[in-house]
Design a protein around this motif. Structure first.
Motif, PDB file in Angstrom:
ATOM      1  N   GLY A  39       0.771  -1.224   0.000  1.00 21.03           N
ATOM      2  CA  GLY A  39       0.000   0.000   0.000  1.00 21.03           C
ATOM      3  C   GLY A  39       0.809   1.284   0.000  1.00 21.03           C
ATOM      4  N   ARG A  40       2.121   1.166  -0.035  1.00 24.35           N
ATOM      5  CA  ARG A  40       2.989   2.346  -0.070  1.00 24.35           C
ATOM      6  C   ARG A  40       3.679   2.441  -1.427  1.00 24.35           C
ATOM      7  NH1 ARG A  40       5.772   2.191   5.875  1.00 24.35           N
ATOM      8  NH2 ARG A  40       3.892   2.752   7.001  1.00 24.35           N
ATOM      9  N   ILE A  41       3.868   3.673  -1.905  1.00 26.13           N
ATOM     10  CA  ILE A  41       4.533   3.898  -3.184  1.00 26.13           C
ATOM     11  C   ILE A  41       6.000   4.234  -2.927  1.00 26.13           C
ATOM     12  CG2 ILE A  41       4.626   5.337  -5.270  1.00 26.13           C
ATOM     13  CD1 ILE A  41       2.108   3.656  -5.147  1.00 26.13           C
ATOM     14  N   TYR A  42       6.881   3.514  -3.585  1.00 22.03           N
ATOM     15  CA  TYR A  42       8.319   3.767  -3.517  1.00 22.03           C
ATOM     16  C   TYR A  42       8.790   4.168  -4.911  1.00 22.03           C
ATOM     17  CZ  TYR A  42       7.934   1.277   0.893  1.00 22.03           C
ATOM     18  OH  TYR A  42       7.571   0.893   2.146  1.00 22.03           O
ATOM     19  N   GLU A  58      20.754   1.207 -14.415  1.00 22.45           N
ATOM     20  CA  GLU A  58      20.714   1.880 -13.116  1.00 22.45           C
ATOM     21  C   GLU A  58      19.307   1.866 -12.529  1.00 22.45           C
ATOM     22  OE1 GLU A  58      22.352   5.802 -12.946  1.00 22.45           O
ATOM     23  OE2 GLU A  58      24.257   5.159 -13.817  1.00 22.45           O
ATOM     24  N   LEU A  59      18.306   2.050 -13.384  1.00 17.99           N
ATOM     25  CA  LEU A  59      16.917   2.010 -12.922  1.00 17.99           C
ATOM     26  C   LEU A  59      16.600   0.639 -12.342  1.00 17.99           C
ATOM     27  CD1 LEU A  59      14.279   3.777 -12.903  1.00 17.99           C
ATOM     28  CD2 LEU A  59      13.635   2.493 -14.951  1.00 17.99           C
ATOM     29  N   GLN A  60      16.988  -0.420 -13.036  1.00 14.96           N
ATOM     30  CA  GLN A  60      16.755  -1.791 -12.561  1.00 14.96           C
ATOM     31  C   GLN A  60      17.476  -2.024 -11.233  1.00 14.96           C
ATOM     32  OE1 GLN A  60      14.897  -4.375 -14.199  1.00 14.96           O
ATOM     33  NE2 GLN A  60      15.201  -5.570 -12.338  1.00 14.96           N
ATOM     34  N   GLU A  61      18.720  -1.561 -11.127  1.00 17.04           N
ATOM     35  CA  GLU A  61      19.483  -1.737  -9.888  1.00 17.04           C
ATOM     36  C   GLU A  61      18.799  -1.032  -8.718  1.00 17.04           C
ATOM     37  OE1 GLU A  61      23.497  -0.417 -10.497  1.00 17.04           O
ATOM     38  OE2 GLU A  61      23.824  -1.870 -12.111  1.00 17.04           O
ATOM     39  N   ASP A  62      18.352   0.208  -8.934  1.00 18.83           N
ATOM     40  CA  ASP A  62      17.693   0.963  -7.869  1.00 18.83           C
ATOM     41  C   ASP A  62      16.376   0.298  -7.469  1.00 18.83           C
ATOM     42  OD1 ASP A  62      17.806   3.105  -6.050  1.00 18.83           O
ATOM     43  OD2 ASP A  62      16.619   4.404  -7.353  1.00 18.83           O
ATOM     44  N   PHE A  63      15.627  -0.189  -8.455  1.00 19.75           N
ATOM     45  CA  PHE A  63      14.376  -0.917  -8.206  1.00 19.75           C
ATOM     46  C   PHE A  63      14.645  -2.148  -7.342  1.00 19.75           C
ATOM     47  CE2 PHE A  63      11.537  -4.334  -9.961  1.00 19.75           C
ATOM     48  CZ  PHE A  63      10.365  -3.935  -9.335  1.00 19.75           C
ATOM     49  N   GLU A  64      15.648  -2.936  -7.725  1.00 19.44           N
ATOM     50  CA  GLU A  64      15.980  -4.151  -6.971  1.00 19.44           C
ATOM     51  C   GLU A  64      16.459  -3.814  -5.560  1.00 19.44           C
ATOM     52  OE1 GLU A  64      18.645  -6.535  -9.311  1.00 19.44           O
ATOM     53  OE2 GLU A  64      17.176  -6.744 -10.937  1.00 19.44           O
ATOM     54  N   ASP A  65      17.236  -2.734  -5.413  1.00 22.14           N
ATOM     55  CA  ASP A  65      17.695  -2.316  -4.078  1.00 22.14           C
ATOM     56  C   ASP A  65      16.523  -1.975  -3.162  1.00 22.14           C
ATOM     57  OD1 ASP A  65      20.343  -2.651  -4.813  1.00 22.14           O
ATOM     58  OD2 ASP A  65      20.727  -0.505  -5.115  1.00 22.14           O
ATOM     59  N   ILE A  66      15.535  -1.269  -3.710  1.00 25.55           N
ATOM     60  CA  ILE A  66      14.358  -0.912  -2.912  1.00 25.55           C
ATOM     61  C   ILE A  66      13.601  -2.170  -2.488  1.00 25.55           C
ATOM     62  CG2 ILE A  66      12.040   0.103  -3.078  1.00 25.55           C
ATOM     63  CD1 ILE A  66      13.358   2.434  -4.574  1.00 25.55           C
ATOM     64  N   VAL A  67      13.358  -3.069  -3.430  1.00 21.82           N
ATOM     65  CA  VAL A  67      12.637  -4.303  -3.104  1.00 21.82           C
ATOM     66  C   VAL A  67      13.416  -5.112  -2.071  1.00 21.82           C
ATOM     67  CG1 VAL A  67      11.811  -6.503  -4.034  1.00 21.82           C
ATOM     68  CG2 VAL A  67      11.402  -4.377  -5.310  1.00 21.82           C
TER      69      VAL A  67
END
Length: 92
Positions: A54-57, A66-75
């Protein structure tokens, strides 16, 4: 790694894969989570969002990699945080 990126709109990107075939990319997937891909042509910059519990990151990058790396880091961070909470619940 992808060999080539082309902007075809603000939201969709065409990528040429290792086999030389072009594919459209409008989302990222990792560990069962799906995030968006947005490209700002003027800024030459990628951003995205993923909803987790329910939260947007948001995440960002100068390239799709870089986008994929940042996405994976957040998850990974969210999963690790949830695991810490599960460990604390077990101790009680």
């Amino acid at each position: 790694m992808y060999l080539q990126e082309k902007n075809i709109s603000k939201r969709l990107v065409v990528k040429k894969d290792k086999l030389g075939e072009f594919r459209m990319l409008d989302k990222l997937e990792y560990e069962g989570y799906v995030g968006t891909v947005n490209y700002d042509k003027k800024a030459d910059y990628y951003t995205g969002e993923v909803e987790i519990d329910g939260r947007i990151y948001t995440y960002e990058g100068d390239s799709l990699e870089e986008l994929q790396e940042d996405f994976e880091d957040i998850v990974d961070s969210i999963i690790a945080f949830e695991d810490m909470g599960d460990d604390e619940d077990e101790e009680e």
